[in-house]
Write a protein that holds these residues in place. Structure first.
Motif, PDB file in Angstrom:
ATOM      1  N   VAL A  47     -34.979  -0.584 -27.725  1.00 55.92           N
ATOM      2  CA  VAL A  47     -36.231  -0.794 -28.225  1.00 55.92           C
ATOM      3  C   VAL A  47     -36.881  -2.208 -27.421  1.00 55.92           C
ATOM      4  O   VAL A  47     -36.149  -3.198 -27.445  1.00 55.92           O
ATOM      5  CB  VAL A  47     -36.189  -1.170 -29.894  1.00 55.92           C
ATOM      6  CG1 VAL A  47     -37.535  -1.550 -30.464  1.00 55.92           C
ATOM      7  CG2 VAL A  47     -35.380  -0.123 -30.593  1.00 55.92           C
ATOM      8  N   VAL A  48     -38.225  -2.005 -26.783  1.00 51.81           N
ATOM      9  CA  VAL A  48     -38.713  -3.187 -26.443  1.00 51.81           C
ATOM     10  C   VAL A  48     -40.067  -3.315 -26.930  1.00 51.81           C
ATOM     11  O   VAL A  48     -40.593  -2.679 -27.492  1.00 51.81           O
ATOM     12  CB  VAL A  48     -38.764  -2.743 -24.690  1.00 51.81           C
ATOM     13  CG1 VAL A  48     -37.349  -2.759 -24.173  1.00 51.81           C
ATOM     14  CG2 VAL A  48     -39.558  -1.553 -24.675  1.00 51.81           C
ATOM     15  N   THR A  49     -40.251  -4.440 -26.667  1.00 53.48           N
ATOM     16  CA  THR A  49     -41.851  -4.878 -27.514  1.00 53.48           C
ATOM     17  C   THR A  49     -42.175  -6.078 -26.345  1.00 53.48           C
ATOM     18  O   THR A  49     -41.408  -6.595 -26.147  1.00 53.48           O
ATOM     19  CB  THR A  49     -41.819  -5.167 -28.863  1.00 53.48           C
ATOM     20  OG1 THR A  49     -42.976  -5.444 -29.200  1.00 53.48           O
ATOM     21  CG2 THR A  49     -40.772  -6.215 -29.266  1.00 53.48           C
ATOM     22  N   VAL A  50     -43.653  -6.151 -26.714  1.00 51.37           N
ATOM     23  CA  VAL A  50     -44.038  -7.341 -25.914  1.00 51.37           C
ATOM     24  C   VAL A  50     -44.439  -8.389 -27.159  1.00 51.37           C
ATOM     25  O   VAL A  50     -45.200  -9.383 -26.765  1.00 51.37           O
ATOM     26  CB  VAL A  50     -45.399  -7.116 -24.778  1.00 51.37           C
ATOM     27  CG1 VAL A  50     -44.877  -6.356 -23.657  1.00 51.37           C
ATOM     28  CG2 VAL A  50     -46.347  -6.265 -25.467  1.00 51.37           C
ATOM     29  N   LEU A  73     -56.271  -5.777 -21.845  1.00 54.82           N
ATOM     30  CA  LEU A  73     -55.116  -6.446 -22.467  1.00 54.82           C
ATOM     31  C   LEU A  73     -54.241  -5.308 -23.024  1.00 54.82           C
ATOM     32  O   LEU A  73     -53.117  -5.437 -22.837  1.00 54.82           O
ATOM     33  CB  LEU A  73     -55.489  -7.288 -23.579  1.00 54.82           C
ATOM     34  CG  LEU A  73     -54.505  -7.930 -24.244  1.00 54.82           C
ATOM     35  CD1 LEU A  73     -53.501  -8.889 -23.222  1.00 54.82           C
ATOM     36  CD2 LEU A  73     -54.740  -9.064 -25.390  1.00 54.82           C
ATOM     37  N   HIS A  74     -54.669  -4.402 -23.707  1.00 57.62           N
ATOM     38  CA  HIS A  74     -53.685  -3.157 -24.151  1.00 57.62           C
ATOM     39  C   HIS A  74     -53.088  -2.545 -23.018  1.00 57.62           C
ATOM     40  O   HIS A  74     -52.080  -2.269 -23.199  1.00 57.62           O
ATOM     41  CB  HIS A  74     -54.831  -2.342 -25.093  1.00 57.62           C
ATOM     42  CG  HIS A  74     -53.879  -0.971 -25.471  1.00 57.62           C
ATOM     43  ND1 HIS A  74     -52.877  -1.171 -26.549  1.00 57.62           N
ATOM     44  CD2 HIS A  74     -54.025   0.099 -24.876  1.00 57.62           C
ATOM     45  CE1 HIS A  74     -52.372   0.012 -26.625  1.00 57.62           C
ATOM     46  NE2 HIS A  74     -52.910   0.755 -25.778  1.00 57.62           N
ATOM     47  N   GLY A  75     -53.724  -2.185 -21.950  1.00 57.91           N
ATOM     48  CA  GLY A  75     -53.034  -1.390 -20.914  1.00 57.91           C
ATOM     49  C   GLY A  75     -51.955  -2.325 -20.396  1.00 57.91           C
ATOM     50  O   GLY A  75     -50.859  -1.852 -19.952  1.00 57.91           O
ATOM     51  N   LEU A  76     -52.327  -3.484 -20.019  1.00 58.25           N
ATOM     52  CA  LEU A  76     -51.359  -4.610 -19.535  1.00 58.25           C
ATOM     53  C   LEU A  76     -50.103  -4.658 -20.536  1.00 58.25           C
ATOM     54  O   LEU A  76     -49.005  -4.666 -20.004  1.00 58.25           O
ATOM     55  CB  LEU A  76     -51.919  -6.012 -19.432  1.00 58.25           C
ATOM     56  CG  LEU A  76     -51.165  -7.073 -18.868  1.00 58.25           C
ATOM     57  CD1 LEU A  76     -50.476  -6.746 -17.607  1.00 58.25           C
ATOM     58  CD2 LEU A  76     -51.692  -8.308 -19.054  1.00 58.25           C
ATOM     59  N   VAL A  78     -49.140  -2.481 -22.651  1.00 58.88           N
ATOM     60  CA  VAL A  78     -48.319  -1.121 -22.507  1.00 58.88           C
ATOM     61  C   VAL A  78     -47.436  -1.117 -21.198  1.00 58.88           C
ATOM     62  O   VAL A  78     -46.139  -0.734 -21.303  1.00 58.88           O
ATOM     63  CB  VAL A  78     -49.195   0.215 -22.631  1.00 58.88           C
ATOM     64  CG1 VAL A  78     -48.621   1.432 -22.184  1.00 58.88           C
ATOM     65  CG2 VAL A  78     -50.025   0.319 -24.000  1.00 58.88           C
ATOM     66  N   GLN A  79     -47.991  -1.398 -20.019  1.00 58.07           N
ATOM     67  CA  GLN A  79     -47.236  -1.528 -18.921  1.00 58.07           C
ATOM     68  C   GLN A  79     -46.259  -2.458 -18.906  1.00 58.07           C
ATOM     69  O   GLN A  79     -44.927  -2.142 -18.275  1.00 58.07           O
ATOM     70  CB  GLN A  79     -48.256  -1.978 -17.612  1.00 58.07           C
ATOM     71  CG  GLN A  79     -49.282  -0.733 -17.329  1.00 58.07           C
ATOM     72  CD  GLN A  79     -48.684   0.575 -16.986  1.00 58.07           C
ATOM     73  OE1 GLN A  79     -47.540   0.504 -16.276  1.00 58.07           O
ATOM     74  NE2 GLN A  79     -48.845   1.836 -17.836  1.00 58.07           N
ATOM     75  N   ALA A  85     -38.561  -1.658 -20.468  1.00 54.44           N
ATOM     76  CA  ALA A  85     -37.923  -0.770 -20.877  1.00 54.44           C
ATOM     77  C   ALA A  85     -37.054  -0.099 -19.432  1.00 54.44           C
ATOM     78  O   ALA A  85     -35.906   0.125 -19.618  1.00 54.44           O
ATOM     79  CB  ALA A  85     -38.432   0.636 -21.457  1.00 54.44           C
ATOM     80  N   GLU A  86     -37.549  -0.045 -18.347  1.00 54.04           N
ATOM     81  CA  GLU A  86     -37.145   0.228 -17.239  1.00 54.04           C
ATOM     82  C   GLU A  86     -36.007  -0.616 -16.618  1.00 54.04           C
ATOM     83  O   GLU A  86     -35.176  -0.290 -16.156  1.00 54.04           O
ATOM     84  CB  GLU A  86     -38.411   0.604 -15.973  1.00 54.04           C
ATOM     85  CG  GLU A  86     -39.281   1.825 -16.377  1.00 54.04           C
ATOM     86  CD  GLU A  86     -38.312   2.992 -16.265  1.00 54.04           C
ATOM     87  OE1 GLU A  86     -37.316   3.336 -15.513  1.00 54.04           O
ATOM     88  OE2 GLU A  86     -38.884   4.067 -16.863  1.00 54.04           O
ATOM     89  N   TYR A  87     -36.506  -1.808 -16.906  1.00 56.32           N
ATOM     90  CA  TYR A  87     -35.580  -3.090 -16.430  1.00 56.32           C
ATOM     91  C   TYR A  87     -34.078  -2.888 -17.115  1.00 56.32           C
ATOM     92  O   TYR A  87     -33.139  -3.006 -16.516  1.00 56.32           O
ATOM     93  CB  TYR A  87     -36.155  -4.247 -16.700  1.00 56.32           C
ATOM     94  CG  TYR A  87     -35.208  -5.511 -16.524  1.00 56.32           C
ATOM     95  CD1 TYR A  87     -34.724  -5.887 -15.336  1.00 56.32           C
ATOM     96  CD2 TYR A  87     -34.783  -6.172 -17.645  1.00 56.32           C
ATOM     97  CE1 TYR A  87     -33.874  -6.888 -15.001  1.00 56.32           C
ATOM     98  CE2 TYR A  87     -33.654  -7.158 -17.515  1.00 56.32           C
ATOM     99  CZ  TYR A  87     -33.365  -7.502 -16.312  1.00 56.32           C
ATOM    100  OH  TYR A  87     -32.692  -8.828 -15.978  1.00 56.32           O
ATOM    101  N   TRP A  88     -34.228  -2.788 -18.629  1.00 59.89           N
ATOM    102  CA  TRP A  88     -33.245  -2.510 -19.263  1.00 59.89           C
ATOM    103  C   TRP A  88     -32.285  -1.199 -19.107  1.00 59.89           C
ATOM    104  O   TRP A  88     -31.096  -1.348 -18.972  1.00 59.89           O
ATOM    105  CB  TRP A  88     -33.302  -2.845 -20.782  1.00 59.89           C
ATOM    106  CG  TRP A  88     -33.612  -4.233 -21.108  1.00 59.89           C
ATOM    107  CD1 TRP A  88     -34.746  -4.978 -21.523  1.00 59.89           C
ATOM    108  CD2 TRP A  88     -32.765  -5.340 -20.796  1.00 59.89           C
ATOM    109  NE1 TRP A  88     -34.653  -6.251 -21.700  1.00 59.89           N
ATOM    110  CE2 TRP A  88     -33.100  -6.634 -21.157  1.00 59.89           C
ATOM    111  CE3 TRP A  88     -31.379  -5.467 -20.554  1.00 59.89           C
ATOM    112  CZ2 TRP A  88     -32.614  -7.867 -21.247  1.00 59.89           C
ATOM    113  CZ3 TRP A  88     -30.587  -6.657 -20.471  1.00 59.89           C
ATOM    114  CH2 TRP A  88     -31.470  -7.938 -21.073  1.00 59.89           C
ATOM    115  N   HIS A  89     -33.011  -0.252 -18.739  1.00 60.73           N
ATOM    116  CA  HIS A  89     -32.441   0.893 -18.370  1.00 60.73           C
ATOM    117  C   HIS A  89     -31.525   0.739 -17.097  1.00 60.73           C
ATOM    118  O   HIS A  89     -30.518   1.212 -17.142  1.00 60.73           O
ATOM    119  CB  HIS A  89     -33.482   2.087 -18.338  1.00 60.73           C
ATOM    120  CG  HIS A  89     -32.700   3.387 -18.227  1.00 60.73           C
ATOM    121  ND1 HIS A  89     -33.232   4.206 -16.998  1.00 60.73           N
ATOM    122  CD2 HIS A  89     -31.840   4.127 -18.624  1.00 60.73           C
ATOM    123  CE1 HIS A  89     -32.686   5.327 -17.028  1.00 60.73           C
ATOM    124  NE2 HIS A  89     -31.710   5.368 -17.919  1.00 60.73           N
ATOM    125  N   ALA A  90     -32.114   0.294 -16.370  1.00 59.32           N
ATOM    126  CA  ALA A  90     -31.289  -0.139 -14.927  1.00 59.32           C
ATOM    127  C   ALA A  90     -30.200  -0.907 -15.015  1.00 59.32           C
ATOM    128  O   ALA A  90     -29.151  -0.646 -14.593  1.00 59.32           O
ATOM    129  CB  ALA A  90     -32.408  -0.798 -13.827  1.00 59.32           C
TER     130      ALA A  90
END
Length: 94
Positions: A47-50, A73-76, A78-79, A85-90
């Protein structure tokens, strides 16, 4: 179903996944060891969140009719969550 067990081997929760409508009719649970095998498999969950502060700030911008700032800000956010998530998956794969 994918059954998640607690430390004592008791069912904690269960995820029911839909089957594909064509082909081999697979679902996500098919990629884990079946209960009948007698072996326990492992599933990696993340689970990831900003953080909640972003939500508060975007709500303020939206209420103030600052739609461009809100969308940026919303788009930033989300990205950033996706990148995390990609970092932790790697890391898990490594």
């Amino acid at each position: 179903d994918l059954i998640i067990l607690d430390e004592d081997g008791n069912e904690r929760t269960r995820f029911t996944f839909p089957r594909q409508r064509r082909g081999r009719r697979l679902c996500l649970a098919d990629f884990f060891r079946p209960e009948e095998s007698g072996q326990t498999d492992v599933v990696g969950l993340q689970v990831v969140t900003v953080g909640s502060r972003i939500g508060e700030e975007t709500a303020k911008l939206f209420e103030a009719n600052s739609y461009r700032d809100y969308l940026e800000l919303h788009g930033l956010s989300v990205q950033l969550a996706e990148a995390l998530a990609e970092y932790w998956h790697a890391r898990v794969r490594a």
